[in-house]
Design a protein around this motif. Structure first.
Motif, PDB file in Angstrom:
ATOM      1  N   ASP A  16      -8.438  -6.999  -9.237  1.00  0.00           N
ATOM      2  CA  ASP A  16      -8.651  -6.299  -7.967  1.00  0.00           C
ATOM      3  C   ASP A  16      -7.430  -5.476  -7.559  1.00  0.00           C
ATOM      4  N   LEU A  17      -6.252  -5.936  -7.916  1.00  0.00           N
ATOM      5  CA  LEU A  17      -5.041  -5.159  -7.658  1.00  0.00           C
ATOM      6  C   LEU A  17      -5.099  -3.841  -8.434  1.00  0.00           C
ATOM      7  N   ASN A  18      -5.562  -3.908  -9.681  1.00  0.00           N
ATOM      8  CA  ASN A  18      -5.732  -2.698 -10.493  1.00  0.00           C
ATOM      9  C   ASN A  18      -6.733  -1.746  -9.845  1.00  0.00           C
ATOM     10  N   LYS A  19      -7.854  -2.287  -9.403  1.00  0.00           N
ATOM     11  CA  LYS A  19      -8.886  -1.448  -8.763  1.00  0.00           C
ATOM     12  C   LYS A  19      -8.331  -0.760  -7.519  1.00  0.00           C
ATOM     13  N   LEU A  20      -7.535  -1.502  -6.758  1.00  0.00           N
ATOM     14  CA  LEU A  20      -6.974  -0.977  -5.520  1.00  0.00           C
ATOM     15  C   LEU A  20      -6.024   0.187  -5.804  1.00  0.00           C
ATOM     16  N   VAL A  21      -5.075  -0.010  -6.710  1.00  0.00           N
ATOM     17  CA  VAL A  21      -4.105   1.039  -7.034  1.00  0.00           C
ATOM     18  C   VAL A  21      -4.807   2.233  -7.699  1.00  0.00           C
ATOM     19  N   ASP A  22      -5.741   1.953  -8.608  1.00  0.00           N
ATOM     20  CA  ASP A  22      -6.465   3.041  -9.276  1.00  0.00           C
ATOM     21  C   ASP A  22      -7.282   3.865  -8.277  1.00  0.00           C
ATOM     22  N   SER A  23      -7.889   3.199  -7.308  1.00  0.00           N
ATOM     23  CA  SER A  23      -8.652   3.918  -6.275  1.00  0.00           C
ATOM     24  C   SER A  23      -7.749   4.855  -5.493  1.00  0.00           C
ATOM     25  N   TYR A  24      -6.552   4.410  -5.215  1.00  0.00           N
ATOM     26  CA  TYR A  24      -5.594   5.251  -4.500  1.00  0.00           C
ATOM     27  C   TYR A  24      -5.210   6.457  -5.359  1.00  0.00           C
ATOM     28  N   TRP A  25      -4.911   6.214  -6.626  1.00  0.00           N
ATOM     29  CA  TRP A  25      -4.530   7.304  -7.533  1.00  0.00           C
ATOM     30  C   TRP A  25      -5.651   8.317  -7.710  1.00  0.00           C
ATOM     31  N   GLN A  26      -6.904   7.853  -7.652  1.00  0.00           N
ATOM     32  CA  GLN A  26      -8.047   8.759  -7.793  1.00  0.00           C
ATOM     33  C   GLN A  26      -8.484   9.338  -6.445  1.00  0.00           C
ATOM     34  N   GLU A  27      -7.678   9.065  -5.431  1.00  0.00           N
ATOM     35  CA  GLU A  27      -7.889   9.574  -4.075  1.00  0.00           C
ATOM     36  C   GLU A  27      -9.212   9.135  -3.469  1.00  0.00           C
ATOM     37  N   GLU A  28      -9.651   7.929  -3.820  1.00  0.00           N
ATOM     38  CA  GLU A  28     -10.867   7.372  -3.235  1.00  0.00           C
ATOM     39  C   GLU A  28     -10.553   6.618  -1.943  1.00  0.00           C
ATOM     40  N   ILE A  29      -9.311   6.150  -1.812  1.00  0.00           N
ATOM     41  CA  ILE A  29      -8.886   5.487  -0.576  1.00  0.00           C
ATOM     42  C   ILE A  29      -7.595   6.141  -0.092  1.00  0.00           C
ATOM     43  N   LYS A  30      -7.316   5.969   1.189  1.00  0.00           N
ATOM     44  CA  LYS A  30      -6.123   6.558   1.785  1.00  0.00           C
ATOM     45  C   LYS A  30      -4.926   5.624   1.602  1.00  0.00           C
ATOM     46  N   GLU A  31      -3.745   6.177   1.844  1.00  0.00           N
ATOM     47  CA  GLU A  31      -2.497   5.438   1.653  1.00  0.00           C
ATOM     48  C   GLU A  31      -2.424   4.172   2.507  1.00  0.00           C
ATOM     49  N   ASN A  32      -2.849   4.270   3.769  1.00  0.00           N
ATOM     50  CA  ASN A  32      -2.777   3.087   4.631  1.00  0.00           C
ATOM     51  C   ASN A  32      -3.737   1.986   4.173  1.00  0.00           C
ATOM     52  N   GLU A  33      -4.853   2.342   3.555  1.00  0.00           N
ATOM     53  CA  GLU A  33      -5.764   1.335   2.995  1.00  0.00           C
ATOM     54  C   GLU A  33      -5.108   0.619   1.819  1.00  0.00           C
ATOM     55  N   LEU A  34      -4.388   1.378   1.000  1.00  0.00           N
ATOM     56  CA  LEU A  34      -3.655   0.794  -0.122  1.00  0.00           C
ATOM     57  C   LEU A  34      -2.608  -0.190   0.388  1.00  0.00           C
ATOM     58  N   ILE A  35      -1.829   0.243   1.355  1.00  0.00           N
ATOM     59  CA  ILE A  35      -0.759  -0.600   1.897  1.00  0.00           C
ATOM     60  C   ILE A  35      -1.327  -1.867   2.519  1.00  0.00           C
ATOM     61  N   ASN A  36      -2.363  -1.730   3.335  1.00  0.00           N
ATOM     62  CA  ASN A  36      -2.969  -2.907   3.967  1.00  0.00           C
ATOM     63  C   ASN A  36      -3.588  -3.838   2.935  1.00  0.00           C
ATOM     64  N   GLY A  37      -4.227  -3.281   1.913  1.00  0.00           N
ATOM     65  CA  GLY A  37      -4.836  -4.091   0.863  1.00  0.00           C
ATOM     66  C   GLY A  37      -3.802  -4.902   0.102  1.00  0.00           C
ATOM     67  N   ILE A  38      -2.706  -4.253  -0.281  1.00  0.00           N
ATOM     68  CA  ILE A  38      -1.643  -4.957  -1.018  1.00  0.00           C
ATOM     69  C   ILE A  38      -1.005  -6.021  -0.145  1.00  0.00           C
ATOM     70  N   LYS A  39      -0.752  -5.705   1.120  1.00  0.00           N
ATOM     71  CA  LYS A  39      -0.164  -6.691   2.040  1.00  0.00           C
ATOM     72  C   LYS A  39      -1.060  -7.919   2.169  1.00  0.00           C
ATOM     73  N   ASN A  40      -2.366  -7.697   2.326  1.00  0.00           N
ATOM     74  CA  ASN A  40      -3.301  -8.818   2.461  1.00  0.00           C
ATOM     75  C   ASN A  40      -3.365  -9.657   1.193  1.00  0.00           C
ATOM     76  N   LEU A  41      -3.422  -8.992   0.033  1.00  0.00           N
ATOM     77  CA  LEU A  41      -3.440  -9.728  -1.229  1.00  0.00           C
ATOM     78  C   LEU A  41      -2.190 -10.582  -1.360  1.00  0.00           C
ATOM     79  N   TYR A  42      -1.050 -10.015  -1.020  1.00  0.00           N
ATOM     80  CA  TYR A  42       0.215 -10.746  -1.123  1.00  0.00           C
ATOM     81  C   TYR A  42       0.264 -11.899  -0.135  1.00  0.00           C
ATOM     82  N   GLU A  43      -0.142 -11.637   1.091  1.00  0.00           N
ATOM     83  CA  GLU A  43      -0.081 -12.634   2.153  1.00  0.00           C
ATOM     84  C   GLU A  43      -0.879 -13.892   1.811  1.00  0.00           C
TER      85      GLU A  43
END
Length: 79
Positions: A16-43
């Motif tokens: 899921d971490l791969n999907k999240l970063v790849d979605s950002y790179w393919q411009e399917e999600i915005k930067e703040n969605e990436l940041i919030n997603g990674i923070k939640n996964l880490y938390e």
């Protein structure tokens, strides 16, 4: 993008971490969605993501260096 809150294995988390970063790179999600997603996964899955101040071996192997650089930068910003 829909992410779980708690993961059973490091491999599931890495996928899921791969999907999240790849979605950002393919411009399917915005930067703040990436940041919030990674923070939640880490938390909620800290022990599966980082061990002895390094990414776990499974996560390193599954995600690769380029993705983990992005994750590391986001985690540095949020500390």
């Amino acid at each position: 993008m829909e992410l779980k809150m708690f993961y059973r294995t490091q491999r599931d988390l890495a996928v899921d971490l791969n999907k999240l970063v790849d979605s950002y790179w393919q411009e399917e999600i915005k930067e703040n969605e990436l940041i919030n997603g990674i923070k939640n996964l880490y938390e909620h899955n800290q022990e599966k993501l980082i061990k002895d101040n390094e990414f776990t071996k499974v996560v390193q192997q599954q995600c690769g260096k380029r993705r983990l650089v992005v994750v590391e930068k986001v985690l540095e910003i949020s500390r």
